[in-house]
Design a protein around this motif. Structure first.
Motif, PDB file in Angstrom:
ATOM      1  N   GLU A 163       0.828  -1.212   0.000  1.00  0.00           N
ATOM      2  CA  GLU A 163       0.000   0.000   0.000  1.00  0.00           C
ATOM      3  C   GLU A 163       0.860   1.259   0.000  1.00  0.00           C
ATOM      4  O   GLU A 163       0.539   2.248  -0.679  1.00  0.00           O
ATOM      5  N   ILE A 164       1.947   1.241   0.787  1.00  0.00           N
ATOM      6  CA  ILE A 164       2.826   2.406   0.838  1.00  0.00           C
ATOM      7  C   ILE A 164       3.637   2.521  -0.446  1.00  0.00           C
ATOM      8  O   ILE A 164       3.793   3.609  -1.013  1.00  0.00           O
ATOM      9  N   ARG A 165       4.150   1.393  -0.931  1.00  0.00           N
ATOM     10  CA  ARG A 165       4.938   1.399  -2.167  1.00  0.00           C
ATOM     11  C   ARG A 165       4.126   1.955  -3.331  1.00  0.00           C
ATOM     12  O   ARG A 165       4.610   2.785  -4.105  1.00  0.00           O
ATOM     13  N   ASN A 166       2.878   1.522  -3.451  1.00  0.00           N
ATOM     14  CA  ASN A 166       2.043   1.988  -4.560  1.00  0.00           C
ATOM     15  C   ASN A 166       1.778   3.488  -4.470  1.00  0.00           C
ATOM     16  O   ASN A 166       1.793   4.194  -5.484  1.00  0.00           O
ATOM     17  N   ALA A 167       1.536   3.968  -3.248  1.00  0.00           N
ATOM     18  CA  ALA A 167       1.282   5.399  -3.076  1.00  0.00           C
ATOM     19  C   ALA A 167       2.503   6.222  -3.467  1.00  0.00           C
ATOM     20  O   ALA A 167       2.402   7.224  -4.181  1.00  0.00           O
ATOM     21  N   ARG A 168       3.656   5.795  -3.029  1.00  0.00           N
ATOM     22  CA  ARG A 168       4.889   6.534  -3.346  1.00  0.00           C
ATOM     23  C   ARG A 168       5.200   6.477  -4.844  1.00  0.00           C
ATOM     24  O   ARG A 168       5.671   7.457  -5.426  1.00  0.00           O
ATOM     25  N   SER A 169       4.954   5.324  -5.459  1.00  0.00           N
ATOM     26  CA  SER A 169       5.247   5.197  -6.893  1.00  0.00           C
ATOM     27  C   SER A 169       4.380   6.118  -7.742  1.00  0.00           C
ATOM     28  O   SER A 169       4.761   6.488  -8.854  1.00  0.00           O
TER      29      SER A 169
END
Length: 348
Positions: A163-169
């Motif tokens: 969830e965090i990785r997708n938001a940052r990407s």
């Protein structure tokens, strides 16, 4: 040994003192951290919840503590709760040395607290906690030492959270709040702050990490105020530093604290934190130097602080660097460990 700051500190005592004392025994009503004790080779006895107000439970607990002390040849009892210190006074012989760590600021149960800490060497986890013991409970200041809480440095590689990785990407700024889902942690104000901040900056994603009795209430609140893609509940995790290392900003929205671990955890991975200016937290965060302080219970102030950091990457980076330096110089595990070992050596 459930999840929480005090439980983590108990694990740290065990790590700091293991091999330096003849033996360590932990007594608790159980929880997820029993497994950690087993990994460390620390014996655990499960006893009743000492907060239960029952004469039957009290008598059973007193008998069990006396049995454990006799069986394990205990010479020092170290309490981490006022009721635990109270039971130590009631149950144990005078030949047992008594130590108690005070983790919070209280303004109740004055008589019980004074009795519980009688003839006890007290460790306060911060200056505000010591001041509370001295000024409110009338305890001799020479009876109280201060040893700041700590966390171990993060030594594992980052394991990405989808969830965090997708938001940052996708270019979103990630803002997280880590703690028990209880009234104390003020999560409802964090959710309200998320709504206010998103009105002015829609490039934000919010995350709540933790579990507790207010979970369902907070989920309902978030669904009423926010789209489900704007705030994610990640549940209880035992890799708090791993989570924080992937966030841009950490928020501690507590209504009260003794000396919280959350800012120290954020500092240990060089992250900027926004904290409420309550006892304990304001001993750690230097406003405008290694983070930002806001008034507790004020969602608008939290939102404004989030927006300030969202709009100024240089400030976020600078605060993060300063935070890591403070951790290394003041809150590192090696410092904590040495102070506890020195404390115990002075008792011999």
């Amino acid at each position: 040994m459930k999840m929480g700051g005090t439980e983590n500190v108990i694990l740290q005592y065990c790590e700091a003192l293991k091999g330096k004392v003849n033996g360590i025994v932990v007594c608790s009503c159980g929880g997820v951290n029993e497994a950690r004790l087993a990994e460390m080779g620390i014996k655990h006895y499960k006893i009743d919840d000492i907060e239960q107000k029952s004469l039957r439970v009290a008598w059973r607990t007193i008998r069990e503590l006396r049995r454990i002390v006799e069986k394990e040849h205990i010479t020092v009892v170290h309490s981490n709760h006022r009721m635990a210190a109270f039971y130590a006074q009631i149950a144990l012989k005078d030949r047992i040395r008594k130590v108690a760590t005070a983790h919070n600021v209280f303004h109740d149960k004055r008589s019980l607290t004074k009795f519980a800490y009688r003839d006890t060497e007290i460790i306060a986890v911060g200056k505000a906690v010591k001041e509370n013991l001295v000024s409110y409970f009338g305890i001799d200041p020479d009876q109280v030492s201060i040893i700041y809480n700590t966390v171990r440095p993060m030594r594992t590689r980052i394991v990405e959270i989808p969830e965090i990785r997708n938001a940052r990407s996708m270019g979103y700024l990630t803002v997280g709040n880590v703690g028990r889902l209880t009234e104390q942690k003020g999560m409802e104000y964090f959710i309200n702050a998320a709504r206010e901040a998103l009105k002015k900056n829609d490039r934000l994603k919010f995350f709540i990490v933790g579990d507790g009795e207010e979970k369902e209430k907070l989920i309902r609140q978030s669904r009423d105020l926010l789209d489900k893609e704007q705030l994610y509940f990640l549940g209880y995790r035992d890799d708090v530093q791993n989570v924080m290392a992937q966030l841009d900003v950490v928020v501690l929205s507590s209504l009260w604290e003794g000396f919280p671990l959350t800012p120290i955890e954020a500092f240990s991975v060089g992250k900027t934190i926004i904290g409420t200016a309550v006892d304990g937290t304001k001993e750690i965060i230097d406003d405008g130097e290694n983070g930002l302080l806001v008034e507790s219970g004020d969602a608008n102030q939290i939102a404004m602080a989030i927006l300030e950091l969202a709009e100024d990457k240089k400030k976020r980076v600078l605060y993060g660097k300063n935070a890591k330096k403070v951790y290394d110089e003041k809150f590192a595990f090696d410092i904590f460990s040495k102070m506890y070992v020195d404390f115990y050596e002075k008792m011999t």
